[in-house]
Motif scaffolding. Structure first.
Motif, mmCIF file in Angstrom:
data_model
loop_
_atom_site.group_PDB
_atom_site.id
_atom_site.type_symbol
_atom_site.label_atom_id
_atom_site.label_comp_id
_atom_site.label_asym_id
_atom_site.label_seq_id
_atom_site.Cartn_x
_atom_site.Cartn_y
_atom_site.Cartn_z
ATOM 1 N N TRP A 1 37.975 44.159 62.264
ATOM 2 C CA TRP A 1 39.382 44.366 62.600
ATOM 3 C C TRP A 1 40.306 44.204 61.403
ATOM 4 N N LEU A 2 39.826 43.663 60.313
ATOM 5 C CA LEU A 2 40.690 43.425 59.150
ATOM 6 C C LEU A 2 41.313 44.709 58.616
ATOM 7 N N SER A 3 40.610 45.812 58.726
ATOM 8 C CA SER A 3 41.153 47.077 58.230
ATOM 9 C C SER A 3 42.280 47.617 59.105
ATOM 10 N N LYS A 4 42.440 47.067 60.287
ATOM 11 C CA LYS A 4 43.481 47.521 61.217
ATOM 12 C C LYS A 4 44.819 46.819 60.986
ATOM 13 N N VAL A 5 44.818 45.782 60.157
ATOM 14 C CA VAL A 5 46.052 45.030 59.898
ATOM 15 C C VAL A 5 46.408 45.116 58.418
ATOM 16 N N GLU A 6 47.689 44.953 58.134
ATOM 17 C CA GLU A 6 48.128 44.968 56.743
ATOM 18 C C GLU A 6 47.567 43.759 56.013
ATOM 19 N N THR A 7 47.472 43.861 54.710
ATOM 20 C CA THR A 7 47.016 42.721 53.925
ATOM 21 C C THR A 7 48.079 41.631 53.959
ATOM 22 N N PRO A 8 47.676 40.371 53.826
ATOM 23 C CA PRO A 8 48.648 39.273 53.879
ATOM 24 C C PRO A 8 49.652 39.346 52.725
ATOM 25 N N SER A 9 50.874 38.984 53.028
ATOM 26 C CA SER A 9 51.902 38.890 51.982
ATOM 27 C C SER A 9 51.611 37.655 51.132
ATOM 28 N N GLU A 10 52.325 37.521 50.033
ATOM 29 C CA GLU A 10 52.129 36.347 49.180
ATOM 30 C C GLU A 10 52.474 35.062 49.927
ATOM 31 N N SER A 11 53.561 35.090 50.710
ATOM 32 C CA SER A 11 53.949 33.875 51.448
ATOM 33 C C SER A 11 52.918 33.526 52.516
ATOM 34 N N ILE B 1 39.498 41.189 69.130
ATOM 35 C CA ILE B 1 39.130 39.811 69.450
ATOM 36 C C ILE B 1 39.710 38.924 68.368
ATOM 37 N N VAL B 2 40.468 37.913 68.791
ATOM 38 C CA VAL B 2 41.156 36.997 67.889
ATOM 39 C C VAL B 2 40.588 35.604 68.126
ATOM 40 N N LYS B 3 39.979 35.025 67.103
ATOM 41 C CA LYS B 3 39.374 33.700 67.237
ATOM 42 C C LYS B 3 40.331 32.623 66.747
ATOM 43 N N GLU C 1 46.382 29.115 52.464
ATOM 44 C CA GLU C 1 45.665 28.235 51.539
ATOM 45 C C GLU C 1 45.774 26.768 51.942
ATOM 46 N N MET C 2 46.824 26.414 52.659
ATOM 47 C CA MET C 2 47.023 25.026 53.073
ATOM 48 C C MET C 2 46.279 24.673 54.357
ATOM 49 N N THR C 3 45.769 25.681 55.076
ATOM 50 C CA THR C 3 45.048 25.392 56.314
ATOM 51 C C THR C 3 43.617 25.012 55.982
ATOM 52 N N PRO C 4 43.127 23.923 56.541
ATOM 53 C CA PRO C 4 41.798 23.427 56.165
ATOM 54 C C PRO C 4 40.636 24.356 56.524
ATOM 55 N N GLU C 5 40.791 25.205 57.514
ATOM 56 C CA GLU C 5 39.682 26.038 57.974
ATOM 57 C C GLU C 5 39.817 27.502 57.539
ATOM 58 N N HIS C 6 40.659 27.783 56.537
ATOM 59 C CA HIS C 6 40.871 29.184 56.181
ATOM 60 C C HIS C 6 39.658 29.795 55.480
ATOM 61 N N ASP C 7 39.510 31.089 55.688
ATOM 62 C CA ASP C 7 38.481 31.863 55.003
ATOM 63 C C ASP C 7 38.997 33.290 54.846
ATOM 64 N N GLU C 8 38.139 34.218 54.434
ATOM 65 C CA GLU C 8 38.580 35.593 54.167
ATOM 66 C C GLU C 8 39.033 36.331 55.426
ATOM 67 N N CYS C 9 38.726 35.817 56.594
ATOM 68 C CA CYS C 9 39.133 36.441 57.856
ATOM 69 C C CYS C 9 40.370 35.774 58.461
ATOM 70 N N SER C 10 40.935 34.797 57.770
ATOM 71 C CA SER C 10 42.088 34.060 58.284
ATOM 72 C C SER C 10 43.375 34.865 58.140
ATOM 73 N N ARG C 11 44.206 34.749 59.140
ATOM 74 C CA ARG C 11 45.540 35.345 59.129
ATOM 75 C C ARG C 11 46.468 34.447 59.927
ATOM 76 N N LEU C 12 47.763 34.644 59.734
ATOM 77 C CA LEU C 12 48.762 33.993 60.578
ATOM 78 C C LEU C 12 49.146 34.992 61.663
ATOM 79 N N ALA C 13 49.034 34.575 62.908
ATOM 80 C CA ALA C 13 49.288 35.479 64.035
ATOM 81 C C ALA C 13 50.724 35.983 64.045
#
Length: 106
Positions: free
Chosen positions: A57-67, A98-100, A73-85
C-alpha cells in the motif's frame, strides 16, 4: 465509500467505510477505532496517530513530508512502513487498505 481495515496490535480488526478526502486519522476517530490518540488533532505535531502500512500500500500514498519524517523518528516502533494517519488522505484507490496499529503510541 472507501473500505478500510484497522488492525490493533492484538489482531482485532475494525472495518470502516469512509468518504474519500478524509484522513486515515479521521476515519479511525470517527469510527471509534482504539489505538489512535491523535493528541494534536491532525496537525502533524505529536506522532500519536502512528500507523504501519503494508509494503503493497505504500505506493498508494504520498511520501512523508520532512515534518512527518521527523515526528516518525521519535516514535519507538517506527520502521519503513510507518506513517502518521493524519497525513494520509483517503483516496479511491485505497479501497481495501489494511492499516496496522503499533502496540503503543508515543
Amino acid at each position: 465509500m472507501i473500505n478500510l481495515t484497522f488492525v490493533e496490535f492484538n489482531g482485532e480488526e475494525h472495518r470502516v467505510s469512509v468518504q474519500q478526502g478524509s484522513s486515515l486519522m479521521q476515519a479511525a476517530i470517527e469510527n471509534f477505532v482504539p489505538g489512535i490518540d491523535a493528541d494534536c488533532g491532525g496537525s502533524c505535531a505529536c506522532g500519536t496517530c502512528h500507523v504501519k502500512l503494508d509494503q503493497a500500500w505504500l505506493s498508494k500514498v504520498e511520501t512523508p513530508s520532512e515534518s512527518e519524517s521527523l515526528m516518525l523518528e521519535m516514535t519507538p516502533e517506527h520502521d519503513e512502513c510507518s506513517r502518521l494517519a493524519c497525513q494520509i488522505t483517503v483516496q479511491a484507490d485505497m479501497d481495501g487498505m489494511i492499516v496496522k496499529l503499533p502496540e503503543f503510541q508515543m
